[in-house]
Design a protein around this motif. Sequence first.
Motif, PDB file in Angstrom:
ATOM      1  N   ARG A  13      46.440  52.773  37.967  1.00  0.00           N
ATOM      2  CA  ARG A  13      45.704  51.582  38.384  1.00  0.00           C
ATOM      3  C   ARG A  13      46.723  50.717  39.132  1.00  0.00           C
ATOM      4  NH1 ARG A  13      44.153  50.115  33.556  1.00  0.00           N
ATOM      5  NH2 ARG A  13      42.169  51.192  33.672  1.00  0.00           N
ATOM      6  N   THR A  14      46.406  50.323  40.356  1.00  0.00           N
ATOM      7  CA  THR A  14      47.376  49.583  41.171  1.00  0.00           C
ATOM      8  C   THR A  14      46.824  48.259  41.654  1.00  0.00           C
ATOM      9  OG1 THR A  14      46.667  50.684  43.202  1.00  0.00           O
ATOM     10  CG2 THR A  14      48.454  51.735  41.965  1.00  0.00           C
ATOM     11  N   GLY A  15      47.735  47.364  41.989  1.00  0.00           N
ATOM     12  CA  GLY A  15      47.381  46.065  42.534  1.00  0.00           C
ATOM     13  C   GLY A  15      48.604  45.472  43.219  1.00  0.00           C
ATOM     14  N   GLY A  16      48.475  44.263  43.709  1.00  0.00           N
ATOM     15  CA  GLY A  16      49.603  43.511  44.256  1.00  0.00           C
ATOM     16  C   GLY A  16      50.452  44.269  45.245  1.00  0.00           C
ATOM     17  N   THR A  17      51.763  44.315  44.970  1.00  0.00           N
ATOM     18  CA  THR A  17      52.727  44.907  45.894  1.00  0.00           C
ATOM     19  C   THR A  17      52.508  46.399  46.099  1.00  0.00           C
ATOM     20  OG1 THR A  17      54.315  45.244  44.087  1.00  0.00           O
ATOM     21  CG2 THR A  17      54.510  43.197  45.348  1.00  0.00           C
ATOM     22  N   VAL A  18      52.057  47.092  45.059  1.00  0.00           N
ATOM     23  CA  VAL A  18      51.819  48.538  45.178  1.00  0.00           C
ATOM     24  C   VAL A  18      50.583  48.795  46.035  1.00  0.00           C
ATOM     25  CG1 VAL A  18      51.316  50.666  43.916  1.00  0.00           C
ATOM     26  CG2 VAL A  18      52.981  49.040  42.992  1.00  0.00           C
ATOM     27  N   ALA A  19      49.516  48.058  45.780  1.00  0.00           N
ATOM     28  CA  ALA A  19      48.291  48.213  46.575  1.00  0.00           C
ATOM     29  C   ALA A  19      48.553  47.866  48.044  1.00  0.00           C
ATOM     30  CB  ALA A  19      47.174  47.354  46.010  1.00  0.00           C
ATOM     31  N   SER A  20      49.384  46.867  48.273  1.00  0.00           N
ATOM     32  CA  SER A  20      49.726  46.478  49.636  1.00  0.00           C
ATOM     33  C   SER A  20      50.458  47.603  50.360  1.00  0.00           C
ATOM     34  CB  SER A  20      50.587  45.214  49.615  1.00  0.00           C
ATOM     35  OG  SER A  20      50.975  44.859  50.912  1.00  0.00           O
ATOM     36  N   ARG A  21      51.415  48.237  49.670  1.00  0.00           N
ATOM     37  CA  ARG A  21      52.141  49.362  50.265  1.00  0.00           C
ATOM     38  C   ARG A  21      51.196  50.540  50.537  1.00  0.00           C
ATOM     39  NH1 ARG A  21      56.174  51.084  53.543  1.00  0.00           N
ATOM     40  NH2 ARG A  21      56.912  53.124  52.875  1.00  0.00           N
ATOM     41  N   MET A  22      50.280  50.788  49.596  1.00  0.00           N
ATOM     42  CA  MET A  22      49.299  51.853  49.794  1.00  0.00           C
ATOM     43  C   MET A  22      48.453  51.572  51.026  1.00  0.00           C
ATOM     44  SD  MET A  22      48.191  52.536  45.822  1.00  0.00           S
ATOM     45  CE  MET A  22      46.785  53.572  46.265  1.00  0.00           C
ATOM     46  N   ASP A  23      48.030  50.331  51.199  1.00  0.00           N
ATOM     47  CA  ASP A  23      47.248  49.950  52.378  1.00  0.00           C
ATOM     48  C   ASP A  23      48.049  50.185  53.657  1.00  0.00           C
ATOM     49  OD1 ASP A  23      45.070  49.220  50.834  1.00  0.00           O
ATOM     50  OD2 ASP A  23      45.493  47.067  50.949  1.00  0.00           O
ATOM     51  N   ASP A  24      49.337  49.789  53.639  1.00  0.00           N
ATOM     52  CA  ASP A  24      50.195  49.969  54.810  1.00  0.00           C
ATOM     53  C   ASP A  24      50.277  51.439  55.227  1.00  0.00           C
ATOM     54  OD1 ASP A  24      50.713  47.248  54.791  1.00  0.00           O
ATOM     55  OD2 ASP A  24      52.747  47.454  53.962  1.00  0.00           O
ATOM     56  N   LEU A  25      50.289  52.323  54.235  1.00  0.00           N
ATOM     57  CA  LEU A  25      50.414  53.756  54.502  1.00  0.00           C
ATOM     58  C   LEU A  25      49.068  54.464  54.664  1.00  0.00           C
ATOM     59  CD1 LEU A  25      53.209  54.645  51.915  1.00  0.00           C
ATOM     60  CD2 LEU A  25      53.471  54.391  54.394  1.00  0.00           C
ATOM     61  N   GLY A  26      47.975  53.742  54.416  1.00  0.00           N
ATOM     62  CA  GLY A  26      46.652  54.341  54.490  1.00  0.00           C
ATOM     63  C   GLY A  26      46.307  55.193  53.278  1.00  0.00           C
ATOM     64  N   VAL A  27      47.026  55.012  52.174  1.00  0.00           N
ATOM     65  CA  VAL A  27      46.791  55.803  50.969  1.00  0.00           C
ATOM     66  C   VAL A  27      45.523  55.318  50.274  1.00  0.00           C
ATOM     67  CG1 VAL A  27      47.676  56.362  48.668  1.00  0.00           C
ATOM     68  CG2 VAL A  27      49.229  56.337  50.638  1.00  0.00           C
ATOM     69  N   ASP A  28      44.603  56.250  50.024  1.00  0.00           N
ATOM     70  CA  ASP A  28      43.388  55.873  49.299  1.00  0.00           C
ATOM     71  C   ASP A  28      43.130  56.735  48.072  1.00  0.00           C
ATOM     72  OD1 ASP A  28      42.556  58.186  50.568  1.00  0.00           O
ATOM     73  OD2 ASP A  28      41.249  57.149  51.971  1.00  0.00           O
ATOM     74  N   ALA A  29      44.071  57.654  47.782  1.00  0.00           N
ATOM     75  CA  ALA A  29      43.940  58.469  46.574  1.00  0.00           C
ATOM     76  C   ALA A  29      45.327  58.775  46.019  1.00  0.00           C
ATOM     77  CB  ALA A  29      43.211  59.772  46.884  1.00  0.00           C
ATOM     78  N   LEU A  30      45.452  58.647  44.696  1.00  0.00           N
ATOM     79  CA  LEU A  30      46.679  59.002  43.993  1.00  0.00           C
ATOM     80  C   LEU A  30      46.339  60.047  42.940  1.00  0.00           C
ATOM     81  CD1 LEU A  30      48.141  55.436  43.343  1.00  0.00           C
ATOM     82  CD2 LEU A  30      49.008  57.115  44.992  1.00  0.00           C
ATOM     83  N   HIS A  31      47.191  61.048  42.816  1.00  0.00           N
ATOM     84  CA  HIS A  31      47.030  62.078  41.795  1.00  0.00           C
ATOM     85  C   HIS A  31      48.272  62.027  40.911  1.00  0.00           C
ATOM     86  CE1 HIS A  31      43.760  63.700  44.223  1.00  0.00           C
ATOM     87  NE2 HIS A  31      44.551  63.480  45.255  1.00  0.00           N
ATOM     88  N   LEU A  32      48.063  62.053  39.594  1.00  0.00           N
ATOM     89  CA  LEU A  32      49.158  61.904  38.638  1.00  0.00           C
ATOM     90  C   LEU A  32      49.123  63.005  37.594  1.00  0.00           C
ATOM     91  CD1 LEU A  32      51.424  60.265  37.178  1.00  0.00           C
ATOM     92  CD2 LEU A  32      49.580  58.941  36.103  1.00  0.00           C
TER      93      LEU A  32
END
Length: 117
Positions: free
Chosen positions: A81-100
């Motif tokens: 679950r992401t938010g803030g600085t991590v979500a911002s970085r994901m947006d910058d990179l176009g990331v819309d899915a994470l697998h763990l």
Amino acid sequence: LMIVGVGIDVVEIDRFAETLESSPGMRERLFTPLERDLHVRSLAARFAAKEALSKALGAPPGMSWQDAEVDTNAQGQPFLRTGGTVASRMDDLGVDALHLSLTHDGGIASAVVIAEA
């Protein structure tokens, strides 16, 4: 979907437990309230997950540990679950899915994160 990044991290559980004991504020800095009271092997795996996530996102400076939380679904499968600085970085990179994927065995905790756009 396209893979944007892959991250992996390994943590020695006993060493991690010693570090948490010797640095009392570390638990609050690294983990969200949902995570903090888990067993040390689960904390080590979650720390590995956050490190792996950072690597999958290019390890940019300034990301907050509090902006990534590892939880599990009803079947016990972990997810981020992401938010803030991590979500911002994901947006910058176009990331819309994470697998763990997490594991802890033989005194070692490890995690793999795949970021997709």
